[in-house]
Design a protein around this motif. Structure first.
Motif, PDB file in Angstrom:
ATOM      1  N   LEU A 143      52.443  42.123  45.727  1.00  0.00           N
ATOM      2  CA  LEU A 143      51.894  40.762  45.672  1.00  0.00           C
ATOM      3  C   LEU A 143      50.668  40.654  44.775  1.00  0.00           C
ATOM      4  O   LEU A 143      49.930  39.670  44.857  1.00  0.00           O
ATOM      5  CB  LEU A 143      51.539  40.300  47.091  1.00  0.00           C
ATOM      6  CG  LEU A 143      52.710  40.210  48.087  1.00  0.00           C
ATOM      7  CD1 LEU A 143      52.194  39.845  49.475  1.00  0.00           C
ATOM      8  CD2 LEU A 143      53.746  39.192  47.625  1.00  0.00           C
ATOM      9  N   THR A 144      50.493  41.644  43.901  1.00  0.00           N
ATOM     10  CA  THR A 144      49.319  41.641  43.022  1.00  0.00           C
ATOM     11  C   THR A 144      49.238  40.378  42.169  1.00  0.00           C
ATOM     12  O   THR A 144      48.157  39.781  42.021  1.00  0.00           O
ATOM     13  CB  THR A 144      49.339  42.877  42.095  1.00  0.00           C
ATOM     14  OG1 THR A 144      49.359  44.050  42.901  1.00  0.00           O
ATOM     15  CG2 THR A 144      48.122  42.896  41.190  1.00  0.00           C
ATOM     16  N   ASN A 145      50.368  39.956  41.597  1.00  0.00           N
ATOM     17  CA  ASN A 145      50.366  38.756  40.753  1.00  0.00           C
ATOM     18  C   ASN A 145      49.999  37.507  41.548  1.00  0.00           C
ATOM     19  O   ASN A 145      49.309  36.619  41.026  1.00  0.00           O
ATOM     20  CB  ASN A 145      51.738  38.567  40.099  1.00  0.00           C
ATOM     21  CG  ASN A 145      51.995  39.582  38.998  1.00  0.00           C
ATOM     22  OD1 ASN A 145      51.100  39.910  38.238  1.00  0.00           O
ATOM     23  ND2 ASN A 145      53.217  40.100  38.933  1.00  0.00           N
ATOM     24  N   TYR A 146      50.445  37.440  42.797  1.00  0.00           N
ATOM     25  CA  TYR A 146      50.102  36.282  43.632  1.00  0.00           C
ATOM     26  C   TYR A 146      48.632  36.311  44.021  1.00  0.00           C
ATOM     27  O   TYR A 146      47.978  35.261  44.099  1.00  0.00           O
ATOM     28  CB  TYR A 146      51.005  36.239  44.865  1.00  0.00           C
ATOM     29  CG  TYR A 146      52.442  35.958  44.520  1.00  0.00           C
ATOM     30  CD1 TYR A 146      52.866  34.668  44.257  1.00  0.00           C
ATOM     31  CD2 TYR A 146      53.371  36.989  44.417  1.00  0.00           C
ATOM     32  CE1 TYR A 146      54.195  34.399  43.925  1.00  0.00           C
ATOM     33  CE2 TYR A 146      54.689  36.740  44.074  1.00  0.00           C
ATOM     34  CZ  TYR A 146      55.090  35.440  43.831  1.00  0.00           C
ATOM     35  OH  TYR A 146      56.396  35.187  43.482  1.00  0.00           O
ATOM     36  N   GLY A 147      48.111  37.512  44.259  1.00  0.00           N
ATOM     37  CA  GLY A 147      46.683  37.633  44.529  1.00  0.00           C
ATOM     38  C   GLY A 147      45.864  37.176  43.341  1.00  0.00           C
ATOM     39  O   GLY A 147      44.862  36.467  43.476  1.00  0.00           O
ATOM     40  N   LYS A 148      46.304  37.567  42.146  1.00  0.00           N
ATOM     41  CA  LYS A 148      45.643  37.146  40.914  1.00  0.00           C
ATOM     42  C   LYS A 148      45.729  35.632  40.726  1.00  0.00           C
ATOM     43  O   LYS A 148      44.757  34.982  40.296  1.00  0.00           O
ATOM     44  CB  LYS A 148      46.295  37.861  39.725  1.00  0.00           C
ATOM     45  CG  LYS A 148      45.703  37.515  38.362  1.00  0.00           C
ATOM     46  CD  LYS A 148      46.465  38.236  37.259  1.00  0.00           C
ATOM     47  CE  LYS A 148      45.965  37.814  35.876  1.00  0.00           C
ATOM     48  NZ  LYS A 148      46.725  38.480  34.792  1.00  0.00           N
ATOM     49  N   LEU A 149      46.891  35.086  41.090  1.00  0.00           N
ATOM     50  CA  LEU A 149      47.119  33.650  40.939  1.00  0.00           C
ATOM     51  C   LEU A 149      46.140  32.840  41.776  1.00  0.00           C
ATOM     52  O   LEU A 149      45.535  31.877  41.302  1.00  0.00           O
ATOM     53  CB  LEU A 149      48.564  33.321  41.339  1.00  0.00           C
ATOM     54  CG  LEU A 149      49.018  31.875  41.216  1.00  0.00           C
ATOM     55  CD1 LEU A 149      49.002  31.426  39.777  1.00  0.00           C
ATOM     56  CD2 LEU A 149      50.406  31.714  41.802  1.00  0.00           C
ATOM     57  N   PHE A 150      45.951  33.240  43.025  1.00  0.00           N
ATOM     58  CA  PHE A 150      45.115  32.453  43.929  1.00  0.00           C
ATOM     59  C   PHE A 150      43.631  32.768  43.797  1.00  0.00           C
ATOM     60  O   PHE A 150      42.805  32.184  44.498  1.00  0.00           O
ATOM     61  CB  PHE A 150      45.608  32.626  45.361  1.00  0.00           C
ATOM     62  CG  PHE A 150      46.948  31.983  45.590  1.00  0.00           C
ATOM     63  CD1 PHE A 150      47.065  30.605  45.634  1.00  0.00           C
ATOM     64  CD2 PHE A 150      48.100  32.747  45.704  1.00  0.00           C
ATOM     65  CE1 PHE A 150      48.294  29.995  45.808  1.00  0.00           C
ATOM     66  CE2 PHE A 150      49.339  32.145  45.887  1.00  0.00           C
ATOM     67  CZ  PHE A 150      49.433  30.770  45.939  1.00  0.00           C
ATOM     68  N   THR A 151      43.295  33.694  42.907  1.00  0.00           N
ATOM     69  CA  THR A 151      41.885  33.908  42.557  1.00  0.00           C
ATOM     70  C   THR A 151      41.608  33.450  41.133  1.00  0.00           C
ATOM     71  O   THR A 151      40.496  33.597  40.632  1.00  0.00           O
ATOM     72  CB  THR A 151      41.511  35.404  42.693  1.00  0.00           C
ATOM     73  OG1 THR A 151      42.402  36.194  41.891  1.00  0.00           O
ATOM     74  CG2 THR A 151      41.588  35.853  44.153  1.00  0.00           C
ATOM     75  N   ASP A 152      42.632  32.920  40.478  1.00  0.00           N
ATOM     76  CA  ASP A 152      42.513  32.405  39.118  1.00  0.00           C
ATOM     77  C   ASP A 152      41.764  31.070  39.166  1.00  0.00           C
ATOM     78  O   ASP A 152      42.207  30.108  39.796  1.00  0.00           O
ATOM     79  CB  ASP A 152      43.920  32.199  38.535  1.00  0.00           C
ATOM     80  CG  ASP A 152      43.897  31.763  37.075  1.00  0.00           C
ATOM     81  OD1 ASP A 152      42.832  31.327  36.594  1.00  0.00           O
ATOM     82  OD2 ASP A 152      44.942  31.863  36.413  1.00  0.00           O
ATOM     83  N   GLY A 153      40.615  31.018  38.479  1.00  0.00           N
ATOM     84  CA  GLY A 153      39.796  29.810  38.512  1.00  0.00           C
ATOM     85  C   GLY A 153      40.475  28.586  37.920  1.00  0.00           C
ATOM     86  O   GLY A 153      40.139  27.449  38.280  1.00  0.00           O
ATOM     87  N   GLU A 154      41.445  28.792  37.025  1.00  0.00           N
ATOM     88  CA  GLU A 154      42.132  27.670  36.381  1.00  0.00           C
ATOM     89  C   GLU A 154      43.276  27.125  37.232  1.00  0.00           C
ATOM     90  O   GLU A 154      43.696  25.985  37.037  1.00  0.00           O
ATOM     91  CB  GLU A 154      42.692  28.100  35.018  1.00  0.00           C
ATOM     92  CG  GLU A 154      41.648  28.461  33.983  1.00  0.00           C
ATOM     93  CD  GLU A 154      40.859  27.251  33.507  1.00  0.00           C
ATOM     94  OE1 GLU A 154      41.273  26.109  33.798  1.00  0.00           O
ATOM     95  OE2 GLU A 154      39.835  27.447  32.851  1.00  0.00           O
ATOM     96  N   PHE A 155      43.807  27.924  38.155  1.00  0.00           N
ATOM     97  CA  PHE A 155      45.020  27.526  38.870  1.00  0.00           C
ATOM     98  C   PHE A 155      44.855  26.256  39.708  1.00  0.00           C
ATOM     99  O   PHE A 155      45.729  25.380  39.659  1.00  0.00           O
ATOM    100  CB  PHE A 155      45.524  28.676  39.747  1.00  0.00           C
ATOM    101  CG  PHE A 155      46.794  28.353  40.479  1.00  0.00           C
ATOM    102  CD1 PHE A 155      47.980  28.204  39.792  1.00  0.00           C
ATOM    103  CD2 PHE A 155      46.795  28.171  41.854  1.00  0.00           C
ATOM    104  CE1 PHE A 155      49.157  27.887  40.449  1.00  0.00           C
ATOM    105  CE2 PHE A 155      47.963  27.862  42.526  1.00  0.00           C
ATOM    106  CZ  PHE A 155      49.147  27.714  41.835  1.00  0.00           C
ATOM    107  N   PRO A 156      43.765  26.094  40.500  1.00  0.00           N
ATOM    108  CA  PRO A 156      43.614  24.834  41.259  1.00  0.00           C
ATOM    109  C   PRO A 156      43.601  23.604  40.356  1.00  0.00           C
ATOM    110  O   PRO A 156      44.173  22.569  40.696  1.00  0.00           O
ATOM    111  CB  PRO A 156      42.266  25.023  41.976  1.00  0.00           C
ATOM    112  CG  PRO A 156      42.081  26.495  42.060  1.00  0.00           C
ATOM    113  CD  PRO A 156      42.679  27.043  40.801  1.00  0.00           C
TER     114      PRO A 156
END
Length: 289
Positions: free
Chosen positions: A53-66
């Protein structure tokens, strides 16, 4: 058990097989890809490994994603659910009351935007909203200052472009639905003293609720997956000010070469689409009951 299934569904078996190959297959591949460190180039392009789930962890800590998620919501809500659906219904209502010549002219004008190849329509919108484009020429004629729409208001520009491009689909759906409503219903409501407004909203609209829900589902999912219009007009910029999930997926996977991360974003987009689909299907089922 398999024999009973085949006997019962043998006529639809080819469709089930094709769906499994062309829909379920890519979904399963996307789920797998999102759990790997697959990349477009380099060592991980050939010898990628499982990262959980590394990519998902990265996704939800990505400042641009929200921000991207919020812009996607704005794009879908205003351009599809509100504008395309509302304008399509309004146009269908007006076309019922227009003379035939005016009806043909309006229908042809609206449908022309829809039948244009998507890339061509996108370039038309780019030229229209460009700093030196047609829109600013019209504004200049009113002695108003020019605005660089694609730089300062990119999300508004792509929303308006998508409304122009897609309203015809809703209009045609509602034209067909309203055409199936028995005219005697309107005549009866008129005899009871109902105004045109009351006749439509209290009599006709409840009769075409299934069409409304179906249309909302189709245009919502189509707009959620929209890519070409936004990419041609703004490429998701400036920065990420007009970046939706589909554009963000493309950027991460093909511009930055991180296929695993880009696929994780596409899985999130798939989940968002599934949520919308479930809501609309439940609404359809409740209407049938």
């Amino acid at each position: 058990m398999m024999r009973k299934f085949a006997q019962r569904y043998w006529t639809t078996l080819p469709c089930i097989i094709l769906l499994a190959i062309f829909m379920v297959g890519p979904i399963l591949w996307s789920l797998y890809g999102s759990l790997t460190n697959m990349s477009l180039t380099g060592e991980n392009a050939v010898n990628h490994s499982f990262v959980g789930l590394t990519n998902y962890g990265k996704l939800f800590t990505d400042g641009e994603f929200p921000k991207v998620l919020w812009l996607t919501f704005l794009f879908v809500f205003f351009s599809a659910i509100i504008a395309q659906n509302g304008l399509g219904l309004l146009l269908a209502m007006l076309l019922q009351r227009m003379p035939k010549a005016a009806c043909r002219f309006v229908s042809t004008t609206v449908i022309a935007a829809w039948v244009l190849p998507e890339t061509a329509a996108s370039f038309v919108c780019y030229a229209f909203f460009n700093k030196d484009g047609s829109f600013n020429q019209l504004i200049a004629g009113l002695n108003l200052p020019k605005v660089d729409w694609l730089y300062y208001l990119p999300m508004l520009a792509v929303i308006l472009a998508n409304v122009w491009r897609g309203t015809a689909f809703s209009m045609m759906n509602y034209q067909a639905a309203l055409g199936d409503v028995d005219q005697s219903v309107s005549e009866s409501s008129a005899l009871d003293g109902a105004s045109w407004f009351q006749d439509f909203f209290l009599v006709k609209l409840p009769m075409i609720k299934q069409t409304v829900v179906t249309n909302l589902m189709l245009i919502t999912l189509q707009t959620l997956a929209g890519f070409t219009l936004i990419y041609v007009m703004t490429a998701g910029g400036p920065g990420t000010n007009s970046t939706t999930l589909s554009v963000y997926t493309y950027k991460q996977a093909f511009r930055f070469g991180d296929i695993g991360y880009g696929t994780a974003i596409s899985v999130v987009m798939l989940a968002v689409g599934a949520i919308f689909g479930i809501i609309y299907i439940r609404a359809l089922n409740s209407e049938k009951e």
